[in-house]
Motif scaffolding. Structure first.
Motif, mmCIF file in Angstrom:
data_model
loop_
_atom_site.group_PDB
_atom_site.id
_atom_site.type_symbol
_atom_site.label_atom_id
_atom_site.label_comp_id
_atom_site.label_asym_id
_atom_site.label_seq_id
_atom_site.Cartn_x
_atom_site.Cartn_y
_atom_site.Cartn_z
ATOM 1 N N ALA A 1 -4.642 4.455 6.362
ATOM 2 C CA ALA A 1 -3.807 5.337 7.184
ATOM 3 C C ALA A 1 -3.756 6.774 6.646
ATOM 4 C CB ALA A 1 -2.401 4.755 7.271
ATOM 5 N N ARG A 2 -3.589 6.923 5.333
ATOM 6 C CA ARG A 2 -3.474 8.268 4.749
ATOM 7 C C ARG A 2 -4.779 9.040 4.911
ATOM 8 N NH1 ARG A 2 -0.476 10.948 0.510
ATOM 9 N NH2 ARG A 2 1.371 10.288 1.619
ATOM 10 N N THR B 1 -5.534 9.793 8.777
ATOM 11 C CA THR B 1 -4.702 10.850 9.372
ATOM 12 C C THR B 1 -5.074 12.227 8.786
ATOM 13 O OG1 THR B 1 -2.960 10.174 7.820
ATOM 14 C CG2 THR B 1 -2.691 9.499 10.108
ATOM 15 N N SER C 1 2.682 8.257 6.067
ATOM 16 C CA SER C 1 1.761 7.137 6.342
ATOM 17 C C SER C 1 1.786 6.062 5.256
ATOM 18 C CB SER C 1 0.339 7.667 6.524
ATOM 19 O OG SER C 1 -0.073 8.304 5.338
ATOM 20 N N TRP D 1 2.699 2.423 6.871
ATOM 21 C CA TRP D 1 1.630 1.425 6.973
ATOM 22 C C TRP D 1 1.250 0.916 5.589
ATOM 23 C CZ3 TRP D 1 0.822 6.081 9.932
ATOM 24 C CH2 TRP D 1 1.037 5.910 11.300
ATOM 25 N N THR E 1 -1.190 0.652 2.884
ATOM 26 C CA THR E 1 -2.390 1.437 2.585
ATOM 27 C C THR E 1 -2.849 1.236 1.140
ATOM 28 O OG1 THR E 1 -1.263 3.397 1.768
ATOM 29 C CG2 THR E 1 -1.580 3.292 4.127
#
Lengths: 57, 229
Positions: B110-111, B114, B159, B163, B165
């Protein structure tokens, strides 16, 4: 030998090279536009002075 | 203005050299990650600078839409370009650091995803600017995209909490029972804070340099338009 040295060199090297190139390109662009602006302003002032002289005659 | 740029240029370059010497010569090698942990002193300040650069885009884009002053758009454009360079370096240094800690350069985490999205949004920002000929229309459309693009930053920041991650949580401070506490010992935190401050000064130098270029480019285009009339 330090483990992972090549990764550190790669990270710092890429960062450094990117900014060296970026600064050189930006400075060159600044110089070119400054010269172009100065030349056009000079041409404009020359044209307006000539027009004024023509009107006076 | 020229003097300020000169002071910022040499001050930040000197600061970056000093921080580099501190990180490589004075700091001990961290025990869990080893030598590649030194990438943190480059990666984290670059992340913070990217956030700031796009925040400046956000603020000046709003200011342009409100006041319609060309200067605001010139600052937003200059900051977006510098921010985009920093964002690219965040992705590259992050990938290199990830290779040493996670064993892979890239995961669709996610990180990371994004952050890539942020980079692509601001690539689109410049493509949009290049595709519009009318200066006012270009500024208007780019301002809207600049504002939308910035909205990705809170998502990037959150994030790791929203989420599951691979990426580690917040590096500088962690919130513990409602109180923000440093997430690392002071001997690692102080050089990180120093590197961040120096990198922000370096960003300011690049912003002013780029703004000067932008101002002159607009003046040149104006003069060229006048010669054609």
């Amino acid at each position: 030998m330090l483990i992972g040295l090549e990764y550190v060199i790669a990270a710092y090297g890429i960062w450094l090279i990117t900014f060296v190139v970026y600064i050189i390109l930006t400075k060159r662009r600044l110089k070119t536009t400054s010269h172009a602006v100065a030349a056009l302003e000079e041409r404009f002032s020359g044209t307006s002075a000539a027009t004024q002289n023509g009107n006076n005659i | 203005m020229k003097k300020i740029i000169l002071y910022l240029e040499w001050g930040s370059i000197l600061g970056l050299i000093c921080c580099g010497l501190w990180v490589f010569l004075k700091l001990p090698i961290e025990t869990s990650q080893g030598f590649p942990q030194k990438i943190m002193y480059l990666h984290v300040p670059s992340v913070i600078t990217t956030y700031l650069a796009f925040f400046v885009v956000f603020v000046y884009s709003i200011a342009y839409l409100w006041k319609r002053e060309l200067m605001f758009d010139q600052i937003a454009k200059a900051s977006a370009e510098v921010g985009l360079v920093f964002c690219a370096l965040v992705l590259i240094t992050g990938a290199i650091w990830g290779r040493t800690t996670w064993g892979t350069y890239w995961v669709w985490d996610a990180r990371l995803t994004t952050t890539l999205l942020l980079f692509l949004i601001f690539m689109g920002y410049f493509l949009l600017r290049m595709s519009v000929n009318d200066r006012d229309k270009e500024a208007r459309l780019a301002s809207v995209l600049g504002i939308i693009g910035f909205l990705d930053i809170p998502i990037i920041h959150k994030s790791v909490e929203w989420w599951r991650t691979l990426h580690q949580p917040s590096t500088l401070f962690k919130v513990d029972s409602g109180e923000a506490k440093p997430s690392m010992p002071p001997e690692l935190l102080y050089p990180l804070l120093a590197s961040t401050l120096v990198m922000l000064a370096f960003y300011l130098y690049l912003l002013l340099l780029r703004y000067q270029t932008e101002k002159r480019t607009d003046r040149l285009n104006q003069l060229l338009a006048e010669t054609q009339v």
